[in-house]
Design a protein around this motif. Structure first.
Motif, PDB file in Angstrom:
ATOM      1  N   ALA A   3       0.843  -1.197   0.000  1.00  0.00           N
ATOM      2  CA  ALA A   3       0.000   0.000   0.000  1.00  0.00           C
ATOM      3  C   ALA A   3       0.874   1.242   0.000  1.00  0.00           C
ATOM      4  CB  ALA A   3      -0.913   0.005   1.230  1.00  0.00           C
ATOM      5  N   ILE A   4       0.293   2.346  -0.429  1.00  0.00           N
ATOM      6  CA  ILE A   4       0.982   3.638  -0.392  1.00  0.00           C
ATOM      7  C   ILE A   4       0.429   4.434   0.778  1.00  0.00           C
ATOM      8  CG2 ILE A   4       1.359   5.824  -1.597  1.00  0.00           C
ATOM      9  CD1 ILE A   4       1.211   4.297  -4.212  1.00  0.00           C
ATOM     10  N   GLY A   5       1.330   4.968   1.590  1.00  0.00           N
ATOM     11  CA  GLY A   5       0.890   5.710   2.765  1.00  0.00           C
ATOM     12  C   GLY A   5       1.538   7.077   2.850  1.00  0.00           C
ATOM     13  N   SER A   6       1.046   7.875   3.780  1.00  0.00           N
ATOM     14  CA  SER A   6       1.587   9.208   4.038  1.00  0.00           C
ATOM     15  C   SER A   6       2.077   9.266   5.481  1.00  0.00           C
ATOM     16  CB  SER A   6       0.521  10.286   3.817  1.00  0.00           C
ATOM     17  OG  SER A   6       0.083  10.276   2.470  1.00  0.00           O
ATOM     18  N   VAL A 143       2.654   6.397   9.794  1.00  0.00           N
ATOM     19  CA  VAL A 143       2.280   6.269   8.381  1.00  0.00           C
ATOM     20  C   VAL A 143       0.850   5.756   8.287  1.00  0.00           C
ATOM     21  CG1 VAL A 143       2.847   5.237   6.158  1.00  0.00           C
ATOM     22  CG2 VAL A 143       4.682   5.779   7.779  1.00  0.00           C
ATOM     23  N   ASP A 144      -0.010   6.563   7.691  1.00  0.00           N
ATOM     24  CA  ASP A 144      -1.401   6.160   7.468  1.00  0.00           C
ATOM     25  C   ASP A 144      -1.547   5.596   6.061  1.00  0.00           C
ATOM     26  OD1 ASP A 144      -1.939   7.089   9.956  1.00  0.00           O
ATOM     27  OD2 ASP A 144      -3.360   8.643   9.364  1.00  0.00           O
ATOM     28  N   PHE A 145      -2.220   4.448   5.974  1.00  0.00           N
ATOM     29  CA  PHE A 145      -2.498   3.867   4.661  1.00  0.00           C
ATOM     30  C   PHE A 145      -3.840   3.154   4.719  1.00  0.00           C
ATOM     31  CE2 PHE A 145      -0.009   0.870   7.123  1.00  0.00           C
ATOM     32  CZ  PHE A 145      -0.564  -0.374   6.879  1.00  0.00           C
ATOM     33  N   TRP A 146      -4.368   2.814   3.581  1.00  0.00           N
ATOM     34  CA  TRP A 146      -5.703   2.217   3.495  1.00  0.00           C
ATOM     35  C   TRP A 146      -5.608   0.851   2.828  1.00  0.00           C
ATOM     36  CZ3 TRP A 146      -4.544   7.178   3.733  1.00  0.00           C
ATOM     37  CH2 TRP A 146      -5.359   8.019   4.499  1.00  0.00           C
ATOM     38  N   HIS A 178       0.410   0.399  14.428  1.00  0.00           N
ATOM     39  CA  HIS A 178       0.234   1.205  15.626  1.00  0.00           C
ATOM     40  C   HIS A 178      -1.239   1.340  16.010  1.00  0.00           C
ATOM     41  CE1 HIS A 178       1.084   4.390  18.515  1.00  0.00           C
ATOM     42  NE2 HIS A 178       0.182   5.148  17.939  1.00  0.00           N
ATOM     43  N   ALA A 179      -2.118   1.447  15.006  1.00  0.00           N
ATOM     44  CA  ALA A 179      -3.550   1.626  15.281  1.00  0.00           C
ATOM     45  C   ALA A 179      -4.350   1.218  14.051  1.00  0.00           C
ATOM     46  CB  ALA A 179      -3.859   3.077  15.662  1.00  0.00           C
ATOM     47  N   ILE A 180      -5.606   0.810  14.314  1.00  0.00           N
ATOM     48  CA  ILE A 180      -6.522   0.412  13.247  1.00  0.00           C
ATOM     49  C   ILE A 180      -7.840   1.143  13.475  1.00  0.00           C
ATOM     50  CG2 ILE A 180      -7.737  -1.511  12.153  1.00  0.00           C
ATOM     51  CD1 ILE A 180      -5.535  -3.354  13.266  1.00  0.00           C
ATOM     52  N   ALA A 187     -17.683   4.434   1.311  1.00  0.00           N
ATOM     53  CA  ALA A 187     -17.556   4.773  -0.107  1.00  0.00           C
ATOM     54  C   ALA A 187     -16.473   3.951  -0.796  1.00  0.00           C
ATOM     55  CB  ALA A 187     -17.270   6.261  -0.260  1.00  0.00           C
ATOM     56  N   SER A 188     -15.292   3.863  -0.155  1.00  0.00           N
ATOM     57  CA  SER A 188     -14.165   3.187  -0.814  1.00  0.00           C
ATOM     58  C   SER A 188     -14.034   1.725  -0.421  1.00  0.00           C
ATOM     59  CB  SER A 188     -12.863   3.920  -0.477  1.00  0.00           C
ATOM     60  OG  SER A 188     -12.596   3.840   0.926  1.00  0.00           O
ATOM     61  N   ARG A 189     -14.760   1.312   0.621  1.00  0.00           N
ATOM     62  CA  ARG A 189     -14.672  -0.056   1.155  1.00  0.00           C
ATOM     63  C   ARG A 189     -13.237  -0.386   1.566  1.00  0.00           C
ATOM     64  NH1 ARG A 189     -19.620  -0.549   2.404  1.00  0.00           N
ATOM     65  NH2 ARG A 189     -19.092  -2.697   2.985  1.00  0.00           N
ATOM     66  N   THR A 190     -12.579   0.590   2.176  1.00  0.00           N
ATOM     67  CA  THR A 190     -11.217   0.377   2.660  1.00  0.00           C
ATOM     68  C   THR A 190     -11.153   0.714   4.145  1.00  0.00           C
ATOM     69  OG1 THR A 190     -10.586   2.627   2.028  1.00  0.00           O
ATOM     70  CG2 THR A 190     -10.134   0.871   0.446  1.00  0.00           C
ATOM     71  N   LEU A 191     -10.113   0.204   4.799  1.00  0.00           N
ATOM     72  CA  LEU A 191      -9.907   0.396   6.228  1.00  0.00           C
ATOM     73  C   LEU A 191      -8.626   1.201   6.442  1.00  0.00           C
ATOM     74  CD1 LEU A 191     -10.806  -0.415   9.169  1.00  0.00           C
ATOM     75  CD2 LEU A 191      -9.247  -2.368   8.930  1.00  0.00           C
ATOM     76  N   ARG A 192      -8.725   2.216   7.270  1.00  0.00           N
ATOM     77  CA  ARG A 192      -7.554   3.045   7.562  1.00  0.00           C
ATOM     78  C   ARG A 192      -6.694   2.372   8.626  1.00  0.00           C
ATOM     79  NH1 ARG A 192      -7.791   9.194  10.035  1.00  0.00           N
ATOM     80  NH2 ARG A 192      -5.555   9.666   9.912  1.00  0.00           N
ATOM     81  N   VAL A 193      -5.399   2.271   8.351  1.00  0.00           N
ATOM     82  CA  VAL A 193      -4.448   1.626   9.251  1.00  0.00           C
ATOM     83  C   VAL A 193      -3.286   2.592   9.465  1.00  0.00           C
ATOM     84  CG1 VAL A 193      -2.939  -0.365   9.611  1.00  0.00           C
ATOM     85  CG2 VAL A 193      -5.109  -0.637   8.377  1.00  0.00           C
TER      86      VAL A 193
END
Length: 206
Positions: A3-6, A143-146, A178-180, A187-193
């Motif tokens: 995944a790509i994260g920021s 780093v946040d990614f979906w 670190h967190a979920i 809308a995107s059917r994704t989970l932020r991690v």
């Protein structure tokens, strides 16, 4: 799973003054590493210094009056002595307030980190909403990614991850989940991690 994260600094603070006034000193420059509690800038404080000196004189006078009344003993009524003691307490409070106002002319860093670009200069008039500096503690990077919904039950806090930075080809950093987030985005059917990476050499930027 790739995944790509920021990435963000584990702690980022925008420092603002606790009082308004003209800047007399800016004691740091962009890129400086600062410590928690370090004075990074100062406001003009002549009026506050005079007020603190006046409060000290008033307190000394009140204390002397109380001491004199106590030495007189029965020659002074209880009411007169109590009034002098109340005046002494009020003078102590006035001094504390004056010293607090003077202390607030120093702008201090609330946390350790590295200062970003400084946009203010000595002579500038600033208010309590004027940003003096942004301080990032980059000792760790978040780093946040979906991830797709189908992976939601396969990810848990503490799992190991590896990451590479586009700006540093061939780089590899290890970290952990670190967190979920507690819900899947409708809308995107994704989970932020959120992952946490150690950054001891300060090679990664937010």
């Amino acid at each position: 799973l790739s995944a790509i994260g920021s990435g963000d600094a584990i702690l980022s603070v925008t420092v603002t003054p606790l009082a308004t006034g003209n800047l007399t000193e800016v004691l740091i420059k962009s890129g400086d590493r600062v410590k928690q509690g370090q004075v990074i800038a100062r406001l003009d404080s002549d009026d506050q210094k005079v007020a603190a000196d006046q409060a000290r004189v008033a307190l000394a006078s009140a204390q002397e009056k109380v001491e004199r009344n106590r030495k007189l003993g029965n020659a002074v009524s209880v009411a007169v002595l109590r009034e002098a003691e109340f005046a002494e307490q009020a003078a102590e409070l006035d001094l504390r307030k004056a010293e607090l106002d003077l202390k607030r002319r120093d702008i201090v860093a609330p946390s350790q980190g590295i200062a970003g670009i400084i946009t203010v200069h000595p002579g500038d008039y600033v208010t309590t909403s004027t940003p003096i500096a942004v301080i990032d503690d980059r000792s760790q990077i978040l780093v946040d990614f979906w991830v797709p919904e189908r992976f939601s039950n396969k990810i848990s806090v503490g799992q190991e991850i590896s990451a590479s930075a586009i700006a540093i080809p061939g780089s590899e950093y290890s970290g952990v989940i670190h967190a979920i987030d507690n819900r899947v985005d409708e809308a995107s059917r994704t989970l932020r991690v959120r992952a946490r990476l150690d950054n001891p050499d300060d090679t990664l930027r937010a």
